[in-house]
Write an enzyme that holds these catalytic residues in place. Structure first.
Site, short mmCIF file in Angstrom:
data_model
loop_
_atom_site.label_atom_id
_atom_site.label_comp_id
_atom_site.label_asym_id
_atom_site.label_seq_id
_atom_site.Cartn_x
_atom_site.Cartn_y
_atom_site.Cartn_z
N ALA A 25 0.84 -1.19 0.00
CA ALA A 25 0.00 0.00 0.00
C ALA A 25 0.87 1.24 0.00
O ALA A 25 1.82 1.34 0.79
CB ALA A 25 -0.91 0.00 1.23
N ALA A 82 8.97 -5.72 -6.47
CA ALA A 82 10.24 -5.53 -7.15
C ALA A 82 11.31 -6.41 -6.50
O ALA A 82 11.44 -6.45 -5.28
CB ALA A 82 10.67 -4.07 -7.11
N ILE A 100 5.29 0.77 21.18
CA ILE A 100 4.10 0.27 20.48
C ILE A 100 3.15 -0.39 21.47
O ILE A 100 1.94 -0.14 21.47
CB ILE A 100 4.49 -0.70 19.36
CG1 ILE A 100 5.26 0.03 18.26
CG2 ILE A 100 3.24 -1.37 18.76
CD1 ILE A 100 5.76 -0.88 17.15
N GLU A 125 6.06 -8.09 30.33
CA GLU A 125 7.38 -7.58 29.94
C GLU A 125 8.46 -8.32 30.72
O GLU A 125 8.38 -8.42 31.96
CB GLU A 125 7.46 -6.08 30.20
CG GLU A 125 8.85 -5.47 30.06
CD GLU A 125 9.46 -5.67 28.69
OE1 GLU A 125 10.61 -6.16 28.64
OE2 GLU A 125 8.80 -5.33 27.68
N VAL A 170 6.94 -7.04 20.45
CA VAL A 170 8.29 -7.20 21.02
C VAL A 170 9.37 -6.60 20.13
O VAL A 170 10.55 -6.81 20.38
CB VAL A 170 8.59 -8.70 21.29
CG1 VAL A 170 7.67 -9.24 22.35
CG2 VAL A 170 8.47 -9.51 20.00
N GLY A 171 8.97 -5.88 19.12
CA GLY A 171 9.96 -5.23 18.27
C GLY A 171 9.69 -5.46 16.79
O GLY A 171 8.74 -6.15 16.41
N ASP A 209 13.49 2.13 7.95
CA ASP A 209 13.70 1.05 8.90
C ASP A 209 14.74 0.04 8.43
O ASP A 209 15.49 -0.51 9.23
CB ASP A 209 12.38 0.31 9.16
CG ASP A 209 11.41 1.13 9.99
OD1 ASP A 209 11.75 2.28 10.37
OD2 ASP A 209 10.30 0.64 10.27
N HIS A 252 0.47 33.66 25.11
CA HIS A 252 -0.11 33.32 26.40
C HIS A 252 -1.64 33.27 26.30
O HIS A 252 -2.22 34.09 25.61
CB HIS A 252 0.29 34.37 27.44
CG HIS A 252 -0.36 34.17 28.78
ND1 HIS A 252 0.07 33.22 29.67
CD2 HIS A 252 -1.41 34.80 29.36
CE1 HIS A 252 -0.68 33.26 30.75
NE2 HIS A 252 -1.58 34.22 30.59
#
Length: 470
Positions: free
Chosen positions: A42, A118, A188, A207, A274-275, A316, A448
C-alpha cells in the site's frame, strides 16, 4: 490510478512507498529525475496504512471518550458510547485521504507509480511482478531500497489475525476486546495499552524487563507507568512470554519468571509487540551484493549510500531509530545525493515520541547522557502544574526539561512529558539543530496562555532566570 505495468527503464528505482520511499521519489522527481516507485502492499507504507496514522486516529478517539467520561472535576458528567465499526470507518477514511494524497503528490512530481513486487536481479536491473502475475524487466541507473520493517514473530506466538495479533491487526478487529494481553512494554505496546484502556478494555502488559520502555530515563518511565496504572493497565514485569493457547473462549498467555514461577494470563486477544525487524529478504538484495550489519540492516553511510555507490537504503531497513520522520529525512538526503547535490544525515536532530497518556517526547541528550559524554550539563525545568494553559485544560501532569552545556551554552537535549509533548518538542528540535542558546529561546516572546510557554520557562530556568517556577 497506478500504472498497469512498469516502464522498461528508469533513472531511479525506489522500492517501497513508505514515508522514506515516497519522499525520496517525490524529491528526486522535483530534481528532474525519471523516477519509478514500486510497492507491493500500500502506498504510504506501514506508517500511513497500519501504524502511525491509524493508531493516532484511534488514540485521538480514545482520548475523547476518556476525557468526556472523566471530567467530573470540571463539573462535566458523561458516559460515552463507542460504535467500533463506525470508528474504524472514520479511521479508514483518514488513512484513505492521506494515501490518496501521497499518490497525487507523486504524480505531481512526475513519479511513475507501480503496484508490484520488485526484486533485484543484478546491480542495474530488477524484475517487477504486477498483481496479475506478470514479470516485467526494469533497468535502472540508481536505486533506493526502502523496504521497511515487519513485526517480530515469536515462535511460540504464531500470528493468526484473530486471537494472536500484530499491532497492524488491531485496526481490523471485529470488536473491542473485554480483556487484552500485550506482550512487550516498548512504545508500540504502551500506545496500544493506552488506547484500549481508555476504551474500557482490561489490559495487562507482559514484559521480561523490570519496567516499561527498557533503556529510557528512569524518571520518564516511572511517571508513564504510574499514569498507565491509574488508567487500569496492569503490568507483569520480569515475566518472559513462553507461549499461548487459543481456544473457543479466548487465549491463555503463559509466562515464566526468572525464578521459574509460571503464570497464565487469560484474555480475549493478545497483541505481540516485542519489536520490529528489517525486511531484507523480499527484494533480492543478495543479487545487489550490498553489505548488511549483524542485526540484518543494510549498512549505509551518512549520505544513505550503501556499499554500492549507486544504491541507497533508507528508513527502517537502514537501521535505528526505526521512525517515520527519520525515514523521511533520509529520503530527502538520498534523493538529493543521487541527484548530485551535497546532503547528509550527519548531525541531524531526530526526536522520539510516544503517544501514550501522558505523551513522552525526547530529543538529543539526557542529563546522564550529557555527563557521560563529557559535557557539563545544566538542567532547566518547567512543570506543567505551574502553566496556566495546562491548568485550564486540566492537564497539569508532566514537565518540559532542557539540558544545556554550561561551557558552550548550547542546548544538548530536552525531555517533554505531558499533553501535546509531541507538538512542543518540535521547537526544541529547531533550537538544537540551529545551535540556539537557552537565552535565545527564553527571550523569544511566546503566546499566552499556551503550553509552549513551558519551553520558554524551562530555558529561562537553565539560566536561573525563570519567572513562574522556582
Amino acid at each position: 490510478m497506478t500504472m498497469s505495468s512498469p516502464p522498461t527503464e528508469t533513472d531511479v528505482l525506489v522500492v517501497g512507498a513508505g514515508p522514506g520511499g515516497y519522499v525520496a521519489a517525490i524529491r528526486a522527481g522535483q530534481l528532474g529525475l525519471d523516477v519509478t516507485l514500486v510497492d507491493a502492499d500500500a502506498f504510504g507504507g506501514v506508517c500511513l496504512n497500519y501504524g502511525c496514522i491509524p493508531s493516532k486516529a484511534l488514540l485521538s478517539a480514545a482520548d475523547v471518550v476518556h476525557d468526556a467520561g472523566h471530567r467530573e472535576s470540571m463539573g462535566i458528567y458523561a458516559d460515552p458510547y463507542v460504535d467500533w465499526d463506525e470508528l474504524l470507518e472514520w479511521q479508514a477514511g483518514v488513512v484513505a485521504r492521506l494515501t490518496d494524497g501521497v499518490k497525487a503528490l507523486c504524480r505531481g512530481a512526475g513519479v511513475d507509480l507501480v503496484d508490484g513486487h520488485a526484486r533485484f536481479v543484478d546491480e542495474h536491473s530488477a524484475t517487477v511482478t504486477t498483481p496479475d502475475g506478470t514479470d516485467n524487466d526494469l533497468a535502472f541507473d540508481r536505486a533506493v531500497v526502502a523496504t521497511g520493517s515487519r513485526a517480530v514473530e515469536l515462535e511460540t506466538f504464531p500470528f493468526d489475525e484473530e486471537a494472536v495479533l500484530t499491532s497492524r491487526d488491531v485496526f481490523s478487529m471485529a470488536d473491542v476486546p473485554r480483556r487484552l494481553v500485550v506482550v512487550g512494554a516498548g512504545y508500540i505496546g504502551l500506545e496500544l495499552a493506552t488506547l484500549f484502556a481508555k476504551l474500557g478494555t482490561e489490559v495487562r502488559v507482559v514484559e521480561f524487563e523490570d519496567d516499561v520502555l527498557p533503556g529510557w530515563d528512569d524518571e520518564l518511565r516511572g511517571l508513564l507507568r504510574e499514569h498507565l496504572e491509574s488508567l487500569g493497565v496492569e503490568f507483569a514485569f520480569g515475566q518472559r512470554a513462553t507461549g499461548c493457547t487459543v481456544g473457543s473462549s479466548g487465549v491463555v498467555v503463559s509466562t515464566a519468571a526468572e525464578d521459574g514461577t509460571e503464570t497464565d494470563h487469560e484474555a480475549d486477544r493478545v497483541v505481540v509487540a516485542v519489536g520490529r525487524q528489517p525486511v531484507t529478504d523480499t527484494a533480492g538484495l543478495e543479487h545487489l551484493g550490498v553489505e548488511t550489519t549483524e542485526r540484518g540492516f543494510v549498512d549505509v553511510d551518512e549520505r544513505c549510500r550503501t556499499s554500492l555507490d549507486h544504491v541507497f537504503a533508507i528508513g527502517d531497513v537502514a537501521g535505528e531509530p526505526m521512525l517515520a520522520h527519520k525515514a523521511s529525512a533520509e529520503g530527502h538526503v538520498a534523493a538529493e545525493v543521487l541527484a548530485g547535490q551535497d546532503a547528509s544525515m550527519a548531525n541531524r536532530t531526530i526526536p522520539a515520541v510516544i503517544f501514550t497518556d501522558p505523551e513522552v517526547a525526547t530529543v538529543g541528550l539526557s542529563e546522564t547522557d550529557a555527563d557521560d559524554a563529557g559535557y557539563s550539563p545544566v538542567v532547566g525545568e518547567m512543570p506543567f502544574g505551574a502553566n496556566g494553559r495546562a491548568l485550564t485544560a486540566d492537564s497539569q501532569e508532566g514537565f518540559v526539561r532542557v539540558v544545556v552545556d554550561a561551557e558552550s551554552d548550547a542546548i544538548l537535549g530536552a525531555q517533554v512529558v505531558g499533553a501535546d509533548a509531541s507538538e512542543l518538542v518540535g521547537e526544541l528540535c529547531v533550537a538544537i539543530q540551529a545551535g540556539l542558546s537557552p537565552a535565545a529561546v527564553s527571550a523569544t516572546v511566546h503566546p499566552h496562555p499556551t503550553l509552549s510557554e513551558a519551553v520558554m520557562e524551562a530555558c529561562a530556568d537553565a539560566l536561573d532566570e525563570a519567572i513562574h517556577t522556582s
